[in-house]
Enzyme design. Structure first.
Site, PDB file in Angstrom:
ATOM      1  N   SER A 279       0.853  -1.447  -0.078  1.00 40.82           N
ATOM      2  CA  SER A 279       0.012   0.158   0.001  1.00 40.82           C
ATOM      3  C   SER A 279       0.890   0.983   0.078  1.00 40.82           C
ATOM      4  O   SER A 279       0.510   2.318  -0.259  1.00 40.82           O
ATOM      5  CB  SER A 279      -1.076   0.022   1.131  1.00 40.82           C
ATOM      6  OG  SER A 279      -0.158   0.220   2.389  1.00 40.82           O
TER       7      SER A 279
ATOM      8  N   LYS B  27       0.410   4.775   6.791  1.00 40.55           N
ATOM      9  CA  LYS B  27      -0.024   5.590   5.771  1.00 40.55           C
ATOM     10  C   LYS B  27       0.745   7.136   5.955  1.00 40.55           C
ATOM     11  O   LYS B  27       1.177   7.322   6.806  1.00 40.55           O
ATOM     12  CB  LYS B  27      -1.521   5.937   5.980  1.00 40.55           C
ATOM     13  CG  LYS B  27      -2.350   4.501   6.145  1.00 40.55           C
ATOM     14  CD  LYS B  27      -2.511   4.049   4.681  1.00 40.55           C
ATOM     15  CE  LYS B  27      -3.218   2.662   4.847  1.00 40.55           C
ATOM     16  NZ  LYS B  27      -2.640   1.421   4.357  1.00 40.55           N
TER      17      LYS B  27
END
Lengths: 228, 181
Positions: free
Chosen positions: B43, B91
């Site tokens: 990701s 993230k």
């Protein structure tokens, strides 16, 4: 002489670090004691109106939404962590597209109520437990609420000021928290379900005041629990 | 025999003493100051794990830096996953509280990040489980700030705080205070 002083200082620092670390581990992983402080006082509301409120009807509508469960100009209970603002608390309503700022000034303090509880640490909880969690809107303050619904439960999510009853499902990894005093509690009915990760511990034993010494009672709002 | 027993006893005592000092100090250090973690998944490509599944980076997570829950746009942070509290996710911070962001694949086209929340996204759009699927994340779930890649050695580097220019917030908190709503 110098050597002795230095040695003592180092030993003191070492012990401080050691016991500090042991205390940290105990509070983080085993449990501890928390104190919640409530202020009983008389307050006054001061409004700072942004220029775009031309019509007073719009303002009244917004105020009613927010104040329906927080009446001004009467005896009012405030949470202890807001004390750091001294005698001037400010709130803002960000749920609406427009933000409205107002201040509540404490006129005089009537009483300070202190409750002391024992907490056990652990992220997992059951329906009906009282938990301590980080506030979703301010990570530095803690909230203390009762778990009403776990993930997947259907709960009544309408706020007390709304006539229409609305139901919703608690998403995965979240819990639904509500205060016992439904008229005067900012909880999941306002900020939605709370992630498990914010829960810090479960309150199970009341130490102070001594008149309530013992395990905590069941929820007075049993009807709000979901029946799966 | 007595000699060996005394030796055993002394050894045991020293071990206990060392154990009760070392374990709490180590746990506190890992909780409060810094720890290392291995990154799994694609990701955050290309910033982390550029080689896909065969390589996995080890990053240094600084907890001390985020003790007051202060992050900037563009920082790479680790969070407790809002969907599964057992799991940590890593993230990039896209927007802070009060910002209005243009979402990609969220149910609303534009989202205003509420108070005490941040908007996080993975660098690999479309292959990341981020705020576009679960919405803004509460700051209380913040776990650490990823500052360096430690392993593999040839990828040793400082992680820069960069925000992709096309992901700048449409309206930030500072604009909002002065402009009309």
């Amino acid at each position: 002489m110098l050597r002795g002083v230095l040695g003592k200082t180092f030993r003191l620092v070492g012990y401080t670090i050691q016991y500090g670390c042991i205390a940290h581990c105990a509070f983080e992983y085993v449990g501890g004691v928390v104190m919640t402080c409530w202020l009983l006082c008389r307050v006054e509301l001061i409004l700072e109106l942004p220029a775009y409120y031309e019509s007073s009807s719009k303002l009244e509508e917004h105020l009613l939404d927010f104040l329906s469960f927080k009446p001004a100009q009467m005896i009012y209970i405030l949470k202890g962590f807001q004390l750091k603002f001294k005698n001037c608390l400010s709130f803002s309503v960000l749920d609406h597209q427009w933000s409205l700022q107002f201040k509540i000034q404490i006129l005089f303090l009537q009483k300070i109520l202190v409750d002391i509880f024992m907490v056990s640490k652990g992220k997992f909880c059951h329906r009906g437990d009282i938990v301590i969690a980080k506030s979703p809107s301010d990570p530095k303050s803690n909230i203390c609420k009762r778990v009403i619904g776990l993930e997947g439960d259907k709960i009544l999510s309408s706020s007390p000021s709304v006539f229409f009853k609305s139901h919703s499902y608690v998403p995965t990894g979240h819990v639904w928290l509500e205060g016992d005093n439904l008229q005067n509690s900012t909880d999941s009915r306002y900020y939605g379900p709370v992630p498990y990760g914010l829960i810090r511990g479960r309150i199970f034993f009341k130490i102070w005041p001594l008149s309530d010494f013992g395990f905590l009672r069941d929820s007075p709002n049993g009807h709000r629990f979901s029946d799966d | 025999m007595a000699l060996s027993q005394g030796w055993m006893k002394r050894y045991f005592k020293a071990f206990c003493k060392g154990f009760f000092v070392a374990v709490p100090v180590a746990v506190t250090f890992l909780d409060r100051v810094a720890c290392v973690a291995r990154v799994e998944g694609a990701s955050m490509q290309p910033s982390l794990n550029p080689g896909g599944s065969q390589s996995s980076d080890v990053v240094l997570l600084n907890h001390w830096k985020v003790r007051n829950f202060e992050v900037q746009r563009g920082d790479i942070v680790s969070l407790v996953s809002p969907k599964n509290p057992e799991q940590k996710i890593i993230k990039r911070v896209i927007a802070l509280e009060g910002d209005i962001v243009k979402t990609m694949g969220h149910k609303n086209r534009y989202v205003k990040v509420p108070r005490g929340h941040i908007w996080v996204e993975g660098d690999h759009h479309g292959h990341s489980f981020d705020s576009n699927s679960f919405g803004p994340v509460s700051l209380g779930l913040l776990h650490g700030h990823a500052t360096h890649i430690l392993w593999p050695p040839e990828r040793w580097q400082k992680l820069e705080s960069v925000l992709p220019p096309e992901r700048l917030p449409i309206q930030s908190e500072e604009d909002c205070l002065h402009g009309s709503p």
